[in-house]
Enzyme design. Sequence first.
Site, mmCIF file in Angstrom:
data_model
loop_
_atom_site.group_PDB
_atom_site.id
_atom_site.type_symbol
_atom_site.label_atom_id
_atom_site.label_comp_id
_atom_site.label_asym_id
_atom_site.label_seq_id
_atom_site.Cartn_x
_atom_site.Cartn_y
_atom_site.Cartn_z
ATOM 1 N N ASP A 469 0.837 -1.192 0.000
ATOM 2 C CA ASP A 469 0.000 0.000 0.000
ATOM 3 C C ASP A 469 0.877 1.248 0.000
ATOM 4 O O ASP A 469 2.089 1.193 0.195
ATOM 5 C CB ASP A 469 -0.975 0.003 1.186
ATOM 6 C CG ASP A 469 -0.298 0.179 2.530
ATOM 7 O OD1 ASP A 469 0.946 0.320 2.566
ATOM 8 O OD2 ASP A 469 -0.990 0.198 3.554
ATOM 9 N N ASN A 477 -4.724 13.073 0.561
ATOM 10 C CA ASN A 477 -6.139 13.473 0.605
ATOM 11 C C ASN A 477 -6.346 14.693 1.486
ATOM 12 O O ASN A 477 -7.121 15.601 1.152
ATOM 13 C CB ASN A 477 -7.002 12.322 1.114
ATOM 14 C CG ASN A 477 -7.183 11.236 0.076
ATOM 15 O OD1 ASN A 477 -7.101 11.500 -1.122
ATOM 16 N ND2 ASN A 477 -7.407 10.004 0.511
ATOM 17 N N ASP A 486 -6.553 10.331 -5.878
ATOM 18 C CA ASP A 486 -6.827 9.492 -7.051
ATOM 19 C C ASP A 486 -5.681 9.537 -8.039
ATOM 20 O O ASP A 486 -5.316 8.524 -8.654
ATOM 21 C CB ASP A 486 -8.117 9.949 -7.732
ATOM 22 C CG ASP A 486 -9.349 9.675 -6.890
ATOM 23 O OD1 ASP A 486 -9.244 8.879 -5.931
ATOM 24 O OD2 ASP A 486 -10.415 10.252 -7.195
ATOM 25 N N GLU A 512 -5.963 2.268 -0.725
ATOM 26 C CA GLU A 512 -4.602 2.442 -1.263
ATOM 27 C C GLU A 512 -3.829 1.129 -1.261
ATOM 28 O O GLU A 512 -2.611 1.116 -1.462
ATOM 29 C CB GLU A 512 -3.851 3.498 -0.448
ATOM 30 C CG GLU A 512 -3.491 3.085 0.983
ATOM 31 C CD GLU A 512 -4.614 3.375 1.981
ATOM 32 O OE1 GLU A 512 -4.327 3.448 3.180
ATOM 33 O OE2 GLU A 512 -5.773 3.531 1.555
#
Length: 602
Positions: A469, A477, A486, A512
């Site tokens: 991840d 974010n 994104d 993620e």
Amino acid sequence: MLCGILCVVMVLLAGLLLDGSAQMRGSLGWVTHSSQVLKTANRTLGHLQEAESGQRGYVLTRNPEFAETVAAEIAAAKHDAAALVKLTADNPPQNERAQQVRALVTERAASLEKSAAMTRAGDFAGAQASTATGRGRYLMLMVEARVGDLLAEERSLSVERMGAVERRLNYIRWLVLLGTPLTVAIIVIMGVALIRGIRRPVEAMMTVMGKLGAGDRSARIDVEMRSSEFERLAGGYNEMARELEAAVADQVDSEGRLKIANQELSANAQVLRERGEVIELLGGMAHRMQAARTDEELASIIRVFVPRVLPDIPGALYAHNNSRNLLVPIAAWGGLEVEQAGFAPDQCWALRRGQSHYVTEQGSDIVCAHVGAEADHYHCEPLLAGGEVIGVLYLRGVVGAENRFRLTVLTENIASALVNHRLQRGLREQTIRDPLTSLFNRRYMEETLALEIARATRTGSPLSLVMCDVDHFKRFNDEFGHEAGDAVLQAVATEMRSRFRDGDVVCRFGGEEFTIIAPGTSAVVLADRVEIVRQAISELMVNQGGRTLGSTTMSFGVATWEESMERDGSTLIKAADAALYRAKREGRNRVVLDARAEALSA
């Protein structure tokens, strides 16, 4: 004339019978009405008499059994008196009598109820004194008198009405007795006249028909028919005889034409049989193409069936690639070799024009660029679906007129199958792909992992799994927004897709987190490849909306499947996830093997 007279007589008779029956029905209704009036009047008087008898017996004997029905009989008498008034509403004199009866009944009922109230209170002396006045007897006599007058008048009315019914019955009886013989007589007269009128024309027609049957085709009906219907029938017969004579004269010529038509029909039947065989063959091809799941399966079906539909004509099938900038080969047959790189759409005149393009001999038409100048006979047929060109069928040879039908049906079937195949492939991609990263989704990962575990069990080959991840993903974010997050996920997915082998399955596990299934590889060997991927991702600089988001790092956990693990892959996922957790705990941006893999590498 006779028919008209018969119709008038029957209509008149029917009208008279309907009128008589309607009048008789009305008379019977009045008779029934009178019967109801008589019955109701008698019932009213009877109920009142019963009530008076019961009350008198109770007063005299003081036996309560006599008084049990007094109240019910009084109520019934009042009810019937009221019903009598309603029944006689259509007859004013009778209605007046009925109203008088109802008034007397009401008055007598009141005196009986008063006497009944005294007896219920125990005042039998007062009740006897009330009875001894004679007022009740007087009222009963008046009721009986008024009811008698009403009954007498109603019986008289009933007798009159029954008489009316009898008169109506006699009237109908005479209508039937007189009308039936008259109708029968007219019918008999008509029958005799009709027989006499048709006998002569029929005999004349039978004579001429007998001559025609004997071979005299010049026989005609020339007798006066004395009837427009028979005149038309005779004219039709004469016209038929003339046409028959002309038809016989043309018989020889017709037989010759029939022979030619029969030959043409035989040829058409052969064509239809051949087309039926082609349609059956194409039906089997279409069913298989509709069931094809991969491009190779579709190509195999085309290579098997197209040479059977168009024998001795080599060729190839081209279709648009995803970008629609090239026509790439799907299948070739008949020993024809084609360039796998394909060609641009503008190199084919059939695609430019949207219709067939062919060269039957050198110099007969413009040669397509994708064919080459050395080709002197070929055929390009565009594949159309919904008005859109989706490919082209290239044939090295001349397609004769006898094969045009085969080519038309073949291209329609292939075009439909290509569209269906693309739709199925697109739908499958939508169900197994993550829409943001275009990587395989978690559902596909779980199905593929179970299949690869089953394959590794059968073959004994190694199977490894990577869980990874993005480090500190929440920072992107929080600082730059979800669109920036994104963009990071898309950049990471693109890098991993380009770095891992074609046989490796790269999936987005969720959020993620990512998963890589690596068949035929142990965790130790796979760790070196994962390290290269980790290094490449750490060098990424992601840009979004004209701004730099900064460097990106990832942590990786690697595990190898063992026989002791669950066959659904859950244990292997937990092992790789535990290694990923260790990588996070030891500082992130690193590759860590699970405990079993480390023990084997040591």
